[in-house]
Scaffold this active site. Structure first.
Site, PDB file in Angstrom:
ATOM      1  N   GLY A   1       0.971  15.920 -15.096  1.00  0.00           N
ATOM      2  CA  GLY A   1       0.988  14.643 -14.401  1.00  0.00           C
ATOM      3  C   GLY A   1      -0.395  14.034 -14.305  1.00  0.00           C
ATOM      4  CB  VAL A   2      -1.497  10.599 -13.389  1.00  0.00           C
ATOM      5  CG1 VAL A   2      -0.847  10.456 -12.022  1.00  0.00           C
ATOM      6  CG2 VAL A   2      -2.813   9.823 -13.417  1.00  0.00           C
ATOM      7  CG  ASP A   3      -1.540  13.144  -8.843  1.00  0.00           C
ATOM      8  OD1 ASP A   3      -1.884  11.967  -9.091  1.00  0.00           O
ATOM      9  OD2 ASP A   3      -0.538  13.430  -8.169  1.00  0.00           O
TER      10      ASP A   3
ATOM     11  CB  SER B   1       1.502  19.647 -13.177  1.00  0.00           C
ATOM     12  OG  SER B   1       1.064  18.303 -13.006  1.00  0.00           O
TER      13      SER B   1
ATOM     14  CB  CYS C   1      -1.603  -4.333  16.919  1.00  0.00           C
ATOM     15  SG  CYS C   1       0.055  -4.457  17.640  1.00  0.00           S
ATOM     16  CE1 TYR C   2      -1.479   1.495  23.128  1.00  0.00           C
ATOM     17  CE2 TYR C   2      -3.280   2.519  21.917  1.00  0.00           C
ATOM     18  CZ  TYR C   2      -2.454   2.465  23.032  1.00  0.00           C
ATOM     19  OH  TYR C   2      -2.627   3.370  24.047  1.00  0.00           O
TER      20      TYR C   2
ATOM     21  CG  HIS D   1      -0.321  -5.851  12.403  1.00  0.00           C
ATOM     22  ND1 HIS D   1      -0.758  -4.551  12.512  1.00  0.00           N
ATOM     23  CD2 HIS D   1       0.543  -6.055  13.435  1.00  0.00           C
ATOM     24  CE1 HIS D   1      -0.171  -3.976  13.561  1.00  0.00           C
ATOM     25  NE2 HIS D   1       0.619  -4.869  14.128  1.00  0.00           N
TER      26      HIS D   1
ATOM     27  N   GLY E   1      -0.305   0.629  17.246  1.00  0.00           N
ATOM     28  CA  GLY E   1       0.444   1.787  17.718  1.00  0.00           C
ATOM     29  C   GLY E   1       1.641   1.339  18.531  1.00  0.00           C
TER      30      GLY E   1
ATOM     31  CD  GLU F   1      -2.739  -4.087   9.518  1.00  0.00           C
ATOM     32  OE1 GLU F   1      -2.021  -3.418  10.265  1.00  0.00           O
ATOM     33  OE2 GLU F   1      -3.518  -4.975   9.932  1.00  0.00           O
TER      34      GLU F   1
ATOM     35  CE  LYS G   1       0.811   9.720  -8.017  1.00  0.00           C
ATOM     36  NZ  LYS G   1       0.838  11.011  -8.756  1.00  0.00           N
TER      37      LYS G   1
END
Length: 516
Positions: free
Chosen positions: A231-233, A229, A88-89, A175, A61, A177, A372
């Site tokens: 789309g993939v979602d 729609s 970190c924070y 970090h 943060g 990640e 996604k």
């Protein structure tokens, strides 16, 4: 010091303390095939216990732990006998609340930093004694809390890593990640597997099984409609729900007049060919354009479009034995960007913030916890065709949020034709799969130009192309100059009414992918 194995599927909670990397932490945990959920800094120890979390990660943060407005957490979290990793924070907060000392050392560390391990360590173990890590901090832990052992130092961090194995509390100033921390994924996996004792059970197969079971439990024997729609979602959401409830599902494709060139025909043909699901095609362009007349504010556009979609779905559902449930392809980034208790609203996605309060449906959103790339992987697992799974994202409000200003038939026509050229040239260059999104934007302004030895006063078009993993962050695509040249030349020559083409070289943040 390893904990006993825990049942597959337990979740790691990532407490968001205002970090730009909170989403990335959650993603890295999932990449290790462990489920993760981002939660509020307001979460209590009792809530964490009720959730049955296998472990907690405190994010970084921007604040100082000793500032008046510093983010704090329930100190009881450290007394739950649940493993906690502070990054970190989060590391500094763990030290401060535990009785250590945090201060500005006068040596800030931003970017690649060399970490030196000291003594034995559960997380750093047999990793190299000297390794490159990614730091981003001004303050540092100067003195570890009682009972903690220091396991690593750096030039600006007297306590760059610390551990209290008996209490299963761990802190890292760097970090893990971030990809620049070369051994970061190994460090996180040690926390997940050796400390938390979880097993890698968050797989595509397990996600599908859990989603199908949840839909069956929610829907029962009721009728369901799905807003499709193309789309993939929405396609993956429809496939999951169909696997759960079969012919209780009817898909509704609403052509709101804001689609790309040839898209309505393509969507209908693709879904009838590959899905074999009942599909109702509603042509509602005039209705949407009438509602959008005079609307220029992007948030207002999204609200209008979101409500009109729902009203159309309600009308169709009334003819389907009054279907109670509406399936949406809502993803986790949609939830975050639309605003939560801890995340500021960036833009209200039409399927989240744009929903009317008096909506008659109960929502079914089997993808709302996913990113996604996870959705695409599930789509492949379900056997969906490549042209659906790898279709570039297209916003639900369509071209309405790519016209900066009022949406009119004339502007839609210009933008459709320009956008088709952008996509054609991107595909021609073999770049479609490499780019997250590529499209044209039409600002509702006019610029002076010269064509055929005469003055023109026409619209400009902005070309936008970005690379990304999950749409939470993105970088502008370094398209070859010859591709940009072909796009510009074709748009100006083939689309009367456009006399200028620009290329957007903004990243997200500070910009967003879409212009509205």
């Amino acid at each position: 010091m390893s904990a006993p194995p825990r049942p597959t599927g337990e979740s790691i909670l990532v407490v968001d303390l205002g970090a730009q990397y909170a989403q990335l932490i959650a993603r890295r945990v999932r990449e290790a095939h462990v489920h993760s959920t981002i939660v509020s800094k307001e979460i209590t120890a009792a809530e964490i216990r009720r959730k049955g979390a296998a472990g907690v990660i405190l994010s970084g943060g921007p604040a100082s732990v000793y500032a008046d407005d510093a983010y704090r957490i329930d100190p009881g979290i450290f007394e739950l006998d649940i493993p906690v990793l502070g990054i970190c924070y989060g590391h500094q907060l763990m030290a401060d609340l535990g009785g250590g000392r945090v201060a500005s050392t006068g040596t800030a560390e931003y970017g690649k930093t060399q970490l030196r391990s000291v003594g034995s360590s559960v997380l750093l173990g047999d990793l190299p004694a000297l390794q490159d890590v990614w730091m981003s901090h001004g303050d540092a832990v100067e003195e570890a809390p009682p009972g903690f052992r220091i396991t690593a130092v750096s030039p600006g961090s007297p306590v760059a890593a610390m551990e209290h194995p008996e209490r299963r509390l761990y802190g890292l100033q760097f970090h893990p990640e971030v990809a620049h921390t070369v051994r970061g994924s190994e460090i996180l996996k040690r926390f997940l597997f050796d400390v938390c004792g979880v097993r890698p059970g968050w797989t595509h197969h397990s996600i599908i099984e859990a989603a199908v079971a949840a839909v069956r439990s929610q829907v029962g024997s009721e009728r369901v409609v799905c807003g499709l729609s193309g789309g993939v979602d929405s396609a993956v959401a429809a496939a999951l729900v169909h696997a759960a409830v079969g012919d209780q599902l009817t898909c509704i494709f609403v052509d709101h007049g804001l689609l790309r060139a040839g898209e309505a025909e393509q969507v209908e043909a693709t879904f009838r060919r590959h899905f074999g699901l009942p599909l109702i095609h509603v042509k509602a362009a005039d209705r949407f354009l009438e509602k959008l007349a005079g609307v220029t504010d992007p948030e207002a556009k999204r609200m209008v479009i979101g409500e009109t979609f729902i009203r159309v779905f309600e009308e169709v559902a009334a003819d389907l034995s009054a279907a109670r449930f509406l399936v949406q392809g809502t993803l986790y980034p949609d939830i975050i960007e639309s605003g939560t208790r801890d995340a500021a609203r960036i833009k209200s996605h039409h399927n989240v913030g744009g929903l009317p309060a008096d909506m008659q449906f109960e929502l079914v959103e089997p993808l709302r916890d996913l990113f996604k790339d996870e959705v695409r992987a599930i789509g492949e697992e379900l056997g969906l065709p490549e042209e659906i799974v790898w279709r570039q994202p297209f916003p639900g409000p369509g071209l309405a949020v790519r016209i900066i200003g009022e949406v009119t038939f004339e502007r839609l026509d210009l933008l459709r034709r320009a956008d088709a050229i952008v996509l054609d040239e991107i595909r021609r260059a073999g770049l479609y799969r490499q780019i997250w999104q590529s499209f044209a934007v039409l600002p509702a302004v006019r610029t002076v130009g010269v064509q055929g030895d005469g003055r023109t006063y026409a619209y400009p078009v902005v070309v936008r192309a970005v690379v990304s993993e999950d749409a939470m962050t993105a970088d502008w695509a370094r398209l070859p100059h010859e591709v940009l040249e072909r796009i510009s030349s074709r748009i100006i020559n083939e689309v009367p009414g456009i006399n200028r083409v620009a290329y957007d070289i903004s990243s997200k943040p500070p910009a967003t992918i879409e212009w509205e």
